[in-house]
Design a protein around this motif. Structure first.
Motif, mmCIF file in Angstrom:
data_model
loop_
_atom_site.group_PDB
_atom_site.id
_atom_site.type_symbol
_atom_site.label_atom_id
_atom_site.label_comp_id
_atom_site.label_asym_id
_atom_site.label_seq_id
_atom_site.Cartn_x
_atom_site.Cartn_y
_atom_site.Cartn_z
ATOM 1 N N LEU A 72 0.836 -1.211 0.000
ATOM 2 C CA LEU A 72 0.000 0.000 0.000
ATOM 3 C C LEU A 72 0.871 1.262 0.000
ATOM 4 C CD1 LEU A 72 -2.953 1.051 0.189
ATOM 5 C CD2 LEU A 72 -2.679 1.048 2.666
ATOM 6 N N GLY A 80 0.227 2.371 -3.611
ATOM 7 C CA GLY A 80 -1.025 3.110 -3.490
ATOM 8 C C GLY A 80 -2.229 2.207 -3.287
ATOM 9 N N PRO A 81 -3.437 2.824 -3.229
ATOM 10 C CA PRO A 81 -4.661 2.080 -2.871
ATOM 11 C C PRO A 81 -5.076 0.986 -3.849
ATOM 12 C CG PRO A 81 -5.099 4.457 -3.156
ATOM 13 C CD PRO A 81 -3.665 4.239 -3.412
ATOM 14 N N ARG A 82 -4.512 0.989 -5.064
ATOM 15 C CA ARG A 82 -4.943 -0.046 -6.041
ATOM 16 C C ARG A 82 -4.572 -1.462 -5.587
ATOM 17 N NH1 ARG A 82 -1.190 -1.788 -9.914
ATOM 18 N NH2 ARG A 82 0.847 -0.814 -9.724
ATOM 19 N N LEU A 142 -5.367 -2.754 -2.952
ATOM 20 C CA LEU A 142 -6.507 -3.290 -2.198
ATOM 21 C C LEU A 142 -7.629 -3.787 -3.116
ATOM 22 C CD1 LEU A 142 -6.685 -0.573 0.607
ATOM 23 C CD2 LEU A 142 -5.654 -2.845 0.757
ATOM 24 N N ASP A 143 -7.453 -3.579 -4.437
ATOM 25 C CA ASP A 143 -8.459 -4.062 -5.392
ATOM 26 C C ASP A 143 -8.572 -5.574 -5.299
ATOM 27 O OD1 ASP A 143 -8.795 -1.493 -6.202
ATOM 28 O OD2 ASP A 143 -7.672 -1.690 -8.084
#
Length: 203
Positions: free
Chosen positions: A27, A31-33, A35-36
């Protein structure tokens, strides 16, 4: 603590902390991707599109691609999106002589194993791994003897290497009997014995 309260994760608790640490690190890095729940591309489609390259470069006879949900518990545990899990296996086969009657070709006669469900292409690929003198697989012509018993015992005639032999077509499928150590070939609904010898020519 929240994950530990989930009954379905109880048996995986030893792995939870390393998993959380890995997600946190990813993370911060990506980045937040991260968590996809799905990949940005169709992983299966990419693998299927490149299956010929993968089969040849890994020097395998065949690759079967299945979803983790169709596999056993070990695969279900270790497989995750973006990290396919490989299981290697060796199929039993029947040994057959591969004869090259071309004079001064530098190509040798050898033995390879024929496996159940083999095609002309899979046999040529296996042959090329044993005989490194074969560079272009599209130039290999695979043949069988019209008479599978007497054919291999006849001395080949110079310039008539194809005499007494029949080309094996792209639609041919090979079948083996491990108990009898025999190989049969089916083509257009007809089944025939091929004996213990096949012929290959490099054109």
């Amino acid at each position: 603590m929240e994950l530990g309260a989930m009954p379905e994760l109880k048996k995986y608790m030893k792995r939870v902390m390393p998993f959380v640490a890995m997600i946190k690190e990813n993370l911060e890095k990506n980045g937040p991707r991260v968590l996809d729940l799905e990949l940005e591309f169709d992983e299966r489609a990419v693998l299927l599109e490149n299956i010929v390259y993968l089969t040849n470069s890994l020097e395998l006879d065949q690759i079967d691609m299945v979803f983790a949900s169709e596999a056993d518990d070990k695969v279900k545990e270790d497989c995750c999106p973006g990290k396919p899990f490989c299981v290697f296996r060796s199929e039993p086969g029947v040994s057959v002589s591969m004869l090259n009657p071309q004079p001064a070709s530098g190509l040798f006669s050898t033995k390879i194993e024929i496996r159940h469900g083999d095609s002309k292409d899979s046999i040529i690929r296996r042959l090329s791994r044993v005989n490194r003198g074969i560079k272009d697989l599209s130039k290999v012509k695979l043949m069988r003897f019209e008479d599978p018993v007497l054919g291999p015992r006849r001395i080949p005639i110079l310039g008539k290497e194809e005499e007494g032999k029949l080309a094996i077509s792209d639609s041919s499928v090979f079948h083996i009997s491990l108990e009898k150590s025999t190989v049969q070939m089916s083509d257009n609904g007809l089944k025939m014995d091929i004996g213990d010898t096949l012929v290959y020519l490099v054109q």
